[in-house]
Design a protein around this motif. Structure first.
Motif, PDB file in Angstrom:
ATOM      1  N   GLU A  22     106.409  -3.980  -4.530  1.00 27.03           N
ATOM      2  CA  GLU A  22     105.587  -3.847  -5.718  1.00 27.03           C
ATOM      3  C   GLU A  22     105.048  -2.423  -5.773  1.00 27.03           C
ATOM      4  OE1 GLU A  22     102.454  -6.687  -5.511  1.00 27.03           O
ATOM      5  OE2 GLU A  22     101.650  -5.898  -3.669  1.00 27.03           O
ATOM      6  N   ASN A  59     100.577  -7.383 -16.700  1.00 23.87           N
ATOM      7  CA  ASN A  59     101.647  -6.891 -15.823  1.00 23.87           C
ATOM      8  C   ASN A  59     101.136  -6.173 -14.579  1.00 23.87           C
ATOM      9  OD1 ASN A  59     100.647  -4.763 -17.197  1.00 23.87           O
ATOM     10  ND2 ASN A  59     102.586  -4.036 -18.008  1.00 23.87           N
ATOM     11  N   GLY A  60      99.892  -6.436 -14.183  1.00 26.36           N
ATOM     12  CA  GLY A  60      99.370  -5.811 -12.982  1.00 26.36           C
ATOM     13  C   GLY A  60      97.884  -6.048 -12.800  1.00 26.36           C
ATOM     14  N   ALA A  73     101.162  -3.291  -9.406  1.00 30.34           N
ATOM     15  CA  ALA A  73     102.050  -3.831 -10.440  1.00 30.34           C
ATOM     16  C   ALA A  73     103.358  -4.283  -9.806  1.00 30.34           C
ATOM     17  CB  ALA A  73     102.307  -2.782 -11.511  1.00 30.34           C
ATOM     18  N   GLU A  74     104.230  -4.830 -10.637  1.00 30.70           N
ATOM     19  CA  GLU A  74     105.514  -5.335 -10.169  1.00 30.70           C
ATOM     20  C   GLU A  74     106.367  -4.217  -9.571  1.00 30.70           C
ATOM     21  OE1 GLU A  74     109.216  -7.193 -12.497  1.00 30.70           O
ATOM     22  OE2 GLU A  74     107.330  -8.275 -12.800  1.00 30.70           O
ATOM     23  N   GLN A  78     105.639   0.390 -13.710  1.00 27.71           N
ATOM     24  CA  GLN A  78     104.578  -0.369 -14.366  1.00 27.71           C
ATOM     25  C   GLN A  78     103.204   0.115 -13.904  1.00 27.71           C
ATOM     26  OE1 GLN A  78     104.377  -2.593 -16.738  1.00 27.71           O
ATOM     27  NE2 GLN A  78     106.556  -2.824 -17.085  1.00 27.71           N
ATOM     28  N   ALA A  79     103.069   0.393 -12.612  1.00 25.81           N
ATOM     29  CA  ALA A  79     101.796   0.876 -12.077  1.00 25.81           C
ATOM     30  C   ALA A  79     101.413   2.208 -12.720  1.00 25.81           C
ATOM     31  CB  ALA A  79     101.881   1.016 -10.558  1.00 25.81           C
TER      32      ALA A  79
END
Length: 115
Positions: A22, A59-60, A73-74, A78-79
């Motif tokens: 992640e 999403n996070g 996040a995933e 995304q982060a």
């Protein structure tokens, strides 16, 4: 020999896929930045546990402490996107979904039994 190479590449791809990590971004912050970020995140009704502010997004997750900001996040992309978009909490809440942001929904406090 062809079977051996295809078999080993199959297992290699399986191993690499299972190692998917992640995305975590951690940043040390100053006291001024903490105050600004806290004021910003409190608009989204986060969970507050001790000195930690936890904001759950679709999403996070964003975690804020006195000395550190952490985005989980995933994946790394995304982060980074969450981190880039955090400042949009200063905009009216109606615009937040366009940036992937939302209010935290606390179901426990919303559901009260009538007696």
């Amino acid at each position: 020999m062809d079977d051996e190479s295809s078999s080993s590449s199959f297992w290699l791809s399986k191993i690499l896929k299972s190692r998917k990590k992640e995305g975590i971004i951690e940043q040390k912050i100053t006291e001024d930045a903490y105050r600004d970020l806290k004021a910003l995140l409190m608009r989204a009704k986060p969970d507050v546990i001790g000195d930690k502010i936890i904001l759950k997004l679709p999403n996070g997750t964003v975690e804020l402490r006195k000395d550190k900001l952490k985005v989980i996040a995933e994946n790394q992309e995304q982060a980074e996107k969450i981190l880039r978009n955090l400042h949009h909490y200063s905009m009216p809440p109606g615009l937040w979904p366009a940036y992937g942001l939302s209010y935290s929904i606390k179901r426990g406090s919303l559901l009260k039994s009538r007696s």
